[in-house]
Motif scaffolding. Sequence first.
Motif, short mmCIF file in Angstrom:
data_model
loop_
_atom_site.label_atom_id
_atom_site.label_comp_id
_atom_site.label_asym_id
_atom_site.label_seq_id
_atom_site.Cartn_x
_atom_site.Cartn_y
_atom_site.Cartn_z
N PRO A 50 37.98 15.36 3.60
CA PRO A 50 36.78 16.16 3.30
C PRO A 50 36.10 15.69 2.02
O PRO A 50 36.75 15.37 1.03
CB PRO A 50 37.35 17.58 3.15
CG PRO A 50 38.59 17.57 3.98
CD PRO A 50 39.17 16.20 3.81
N VAL A 51 34.76 15.64 2.07
CA VAL A 51 34.02 15.08 0.94
C VAL A 51 32.66 15.77 0.85
O VAL A 51 32.16 16.33 1.82
CB VAL A 51 33.85 13.55 1.13
CG1 VAL A 51 32.96 13.26 2.33
CG2 VAL A 51 33.30 12.89 -0.12
N ILE A 52 32.05 15.71 -0.34
CA ILE A 52 30.70 16.24 -0.54
C ILE A 52 29.72 15.07 -0.56
O ILE A 52 29.94 14.06 -1.24
CB ILE A 52 30.61 17.03 -1.87
CG1 ILE A 52 31.46 18.30 -1.77
CG2 ILE A 52 29.16 17.40 -2.18
CD1 ILE A 52 31.56 19.07 -3.07
N ILE A 53 28.65 15.20 0.21
CA ILE A 53 27.63 14.15 0.26
C ILE A 53 26.29 14.73 -0.22
O ILE A 53 26.07 15.95 -0.17
CB ILE A 53 27.47 13.56 1.67
CG1 ILE A 53 26.96 14.63 2.66
CG2 ILE A 53 28.76 12.94 2.15
CD1 ILE A 53 26.56 14.06 4.02
N LEU A 54 25.42 13.84 -0.71
CA LEU A 54 24.08 14.23 -1.17
C LEU A 54 23.03 13.60 -0.28
O LEU A 54 23.11 12.41 0.05
CB LEU A 54 23.86 13.77 -2.62
CG LEU A 54 24.85 14.28 -3.67
CD1 LEU A 54 24.50 13.70 -5.04
CD2 LEU A 54 24.83 15.80 -3.73
N VAL A 55 22.03 14.40 0.11
CA VAL A 55 20.93 13.92 0.96
C VAL A 55 19.62 14.45 0.40
O VAL A 55 19.54 15.62 -0.01
CB VAL A 55 21.11 14.39 2.42
CG1 VAL A 55 19.94 13.90 3.27
CG2 VAL A 55 22.42 13.89 3.00
N GLU A 56 18.60 13.58 0.35
CA GLU A 56 17.27 14.00 -0.11
C GLU A 56 16.31 14.11 1.06
O GLU A 56 16.37 13.32 2.01
CB GLU A 56 16.70 13.01 -1.12
CG GLU A 56 17.33 13.08 -2.50
CD GLU A 56 16.56 12.23 -3.51
OE1 GLU A 56 15.71 11.42 -3.07
OE2 GLU A 56 16.82 12.37 -4.72
N ASP A 57 15.40 15.11 0.97
CA ASP A 57 14.34 15.20 1.97
C ASP A 57 13.13 14.42 1.48
O ASP A 57 13.17 13.75 0.44
CB ASP A 57 14.00 16.66 2.29
CG ASP A 57 13.46 17.42 1.08
OD1 ASP A 57 13.02 16.78 0.10
OD2 ASP A 57 13.47 18.67 1.13
N GLN A 58 12.04 14.48 2.22
CA GLN A 58 10.86 13.69 1.88
C GLN A 58 10.18 14.17 0.59
O GLN A 58 9.41 13.43 -0.01
CB GLN A 58 9.86 13.74 3.04
CG GLN A 58 10.35 12.97 4.26
CD GLN A 58 9.43 13.13 5.44
OE1 GLN A 58 9.21 14.23 5.92
NE2 GLN A 58 8.87 12.01 5.91
#
Length: 261
Positions: free
Chosen positions: A74-82
């Motif tokens: 299990p891991v935390i990921i970062l995602v950006e929107d537009q």
Amino acid sequence: MSFAKLLSALNWNSAGVIDTLTVIDCNPKQASLLGQMIIIQSDGKSETKVEGQLESFVMDKILDIVRTTSWTKPVIILVEDQQKNTYRLFWDRIVQKLRAIVFGGGHISQPLVQILSLIDFAVTVIDDRPEFANTARFPGAHQVVCNNFQLAMKNLTIDNGTAVIIVTRGHRYDLDCLRATMGSNARYLGMIGSRKRIREIVNLVQEEGAPIDIEKRLHAPIGLDIKAETPAEIALSIAAEVVTAFRGGSGCPLSGHKEAF
């Protein structure tokens, strides 16, 4: 609602991978998204299902990460929107075991259950004789059921993640088990017996209204042709055929591909 969808995913994806990504932090203006769960299902072949309520741009980025990243824990990921808003998601994975149901607890079933358990199948053994249906005889089995075959089958779940292996002590019981399972969605359906006896049984169930594809689906006589003689060798040939059915192998010797070296 997310957990209801996860339960549905578990039922649909009986033998594959389910990735869950839960939003744990985001822009305060999007606080309603906190706790949203993205569910990505793969059946191990070609079909993938994606469920979630984030915008398509973010969903595509999440799917790309899942497809291209080697998951180990299990891991935390970062995602950006537009708009450059950042989402933090907790990524976990559920890998469901393949299942095998072995009808009959005789001399072939013992080594067969050992082999299937060794290659990580969750095995259920069913026999109506207490001396043959017990955990001492099948220590590697996930479940051992001592009951009448017909009664035991009422509590079974047989789906695309299941191998059905019919190796009972008599043709009458083989026939009962085949009747009860031939209409299922089992990935593998195999029955022991001579070619003559198999032909008689198939003719009988066809007269009774068996599925039209029963001859194509039924692996009988059971197992790959390795000239098996002993119970352990027969069990090995059955297990090899089961793996072939699940993995899409040819069952041919790898040494036949001479171009490989």
